[in-house]
Design an enzyme around this catalytic site. Sequence first.
Site, PDB file in Angstrom:
ATOM      1  N   GLY A 123       0.816  -1.214   0.000  1.00  0.00           N
ATOM      2  CA  GLY A 123       0.000   0.000   0.000  1.00  0.00           C
ATOM      3  C   GLY A 123       0.849   1.263   0.000  1.00  0.00           C
ATOM      4  O   GLY A 123       2.079   1.211  -0.030  1.00  0.00           O
ATOM      5  N   GLN A 124       0.159   2.406   0.049  1.00  0.00           N
ATOM      6  CA  GLN A 124       0.841   3.702  -0.120  1.00  0.00           C
ATOM      7  C   GLN A 124       1.969   3.898   0.901  1.00  0.00           C
ATOM      8  O   GLN A 124       3.089   4.229   0.525  1.00  0.00           O
ATOM      9  CB  GLN A 124      -0.181   4.843   0.005  1.00  0.00           C
ATOM     10  N   ARG A 162      -1.519 -10.334  -1.576  1.00  0.00           N
ATOM     11  CA  ARG A 162      -0.918 -11.002  -2.750  1.00  0.00           C
ATOM     12  C   ARG A 162       0.560 -10.655  -2.835  1.00  0.00           C
ATOM     13  O   ARG A 162       0.981  -9.610  -2.343  1.00  0.00           O
ATOM     14  CB  ARG A 162      -1.587 -10.497  -4.036  1.00  0.00           C
ATOM     15  N   ASP A 192       5.917 -12.455   1.869  1.00  0.00           N
ATOM     16  CA  ASP A 192       4.988 -13.535   2.213  1.00  0.00           C
ATOM     17  C   ASP A 192       3.571 -13.005   2.028  1.00  0.00           C
ATOM     18  O   ASP A 192       3.355 -11.793   1.942  1.00  0.00           O
ATOM     19  CB  ASP A 192       5.204 -13.991   3.664  1.00  0.00           C
ATOM     20  N   TYR A 198     -15.400   4.055   7.649  1.00  0.00           N
ATOM     21  CA  TYR A 198     -13.943   4.080   7.823  1.00  0.00           C
ATOM     22  C   TYR A 198     -13.589   4.745   9.157  1.00  0.00           C
ATOM     23  O   TYR A 198     -12.789   4.226   9.935  1.00  0.00           O
ATOM     24  CB  TYR A 198     -13.337   4.859   6.654  1.00  0.00           C
ATOM     25  N   ILE A 223      -1.899  11.760   2.809  1.00  0.00           N
ATOM     26  CA  ILE A 223      -0.457  11.603   2.567  1.00  0.00           C
ATOM     27  C   ILE A 223      -0.184  11.688   1.066  1.00  0.00           C
ATOM     28  O   ILE A 223      -0.863  11.048   0.268  1.00  0.00           O
ATOM     29  CB  ILE A 223       0.056  10.269   3.137  1.00  0.00           C
TER      30      ILE A 223
END
Length: 326
Positions: free
Chosen positions: A9-10, A34, A46, A138, A168
Amino acid sequence: MILITGASGQIGVDLADYLVEKHGPDTVLVTDLRMPEKQRPNRIYDVLDVTYMESVEKIIQHRNVTEIYHLAGILSATGERHPELAWNVNVNGVRNVLEAARRFDCRVFWPSSIAVFGPTTPKVNTPQATVTEPGTMYGATKVTGELLCKFHATHHGLDVRSVRFPGIISHAAPPGGGTTDWAVDMFFQAVRHGHYTCFVTEETRLPMMYMPDAVKSVIDLMAADPDRITVRTSYNLTAFSFSAGELAAAIRKHIPDFTCDYAPDFRQDIADSWPQSIDDHCAQDDWDWQPDYNLDAMVTDMLHHVRIRIEKEEAEAAVNEKSESG
Ligand code: AKB
């Protein structure tokens, strides 16, 4: 071993680079749902789905994990579209990680967000301790996560530390499914096409931070003397605030022909429910938080890196096209 979840991710991409550089590739376990398409040499990858407690425990036990950067999560816009997914990944994920960290004696970093605040929170210089009644799923998952962190810290002595990240801005990995994504998209579209259609209004103002400062904040917080950590929910954090129109103007100083129009969509309501600026004095006092980048420095550096990245992608695409046609 240091475990990073959600490492594709970011934040994960930049944080993994930093931690590998600092501690060496043998000490950092880079995980996500993944395997990444492009794997770096000398990295230990992993697969880990944090919603499965057994998998979380197994990886911590088998790899001798002592420190966890739990970044796997669903962002605000995706969370509004898929609330059950957001609850499962964000709440069950952090619960599993905290519980496993307690059992196997690990330290934990977990990112919360300005999304814990909502329409009833003071919008300007939002204080550390204030109303947290978010209007989004969220936000609800982040408030719940913060309370779980505090519970584990106070009841079980778990060393879990957290910050409430603003939007960000980064160039290495794109954000995905966030409300503040416009502040990244604008750079890429400005360099590629000289034009951007922004999904929030020109006046929409939000607290933001450049990625090098976000990484620095994580490292500084984790390195801080435990006796100085007075907030066990999550620390308010910011670098600067700008509106979409102000960012467009800052980019125009470098790309004079850049144009931006505004077509607000469902993310406008989310943005309107969040603070415009944040008071992060607790982070400053407790662990000497200080960002390095202001708006102009961030824009200059972003444009430099975005140009390099786009040139590289275009060169790769040209080579691929040539090899396919030849
Ligand atoms: C989002 O927009 O969802 C995130 C955040 C502020 O938490 N960038």
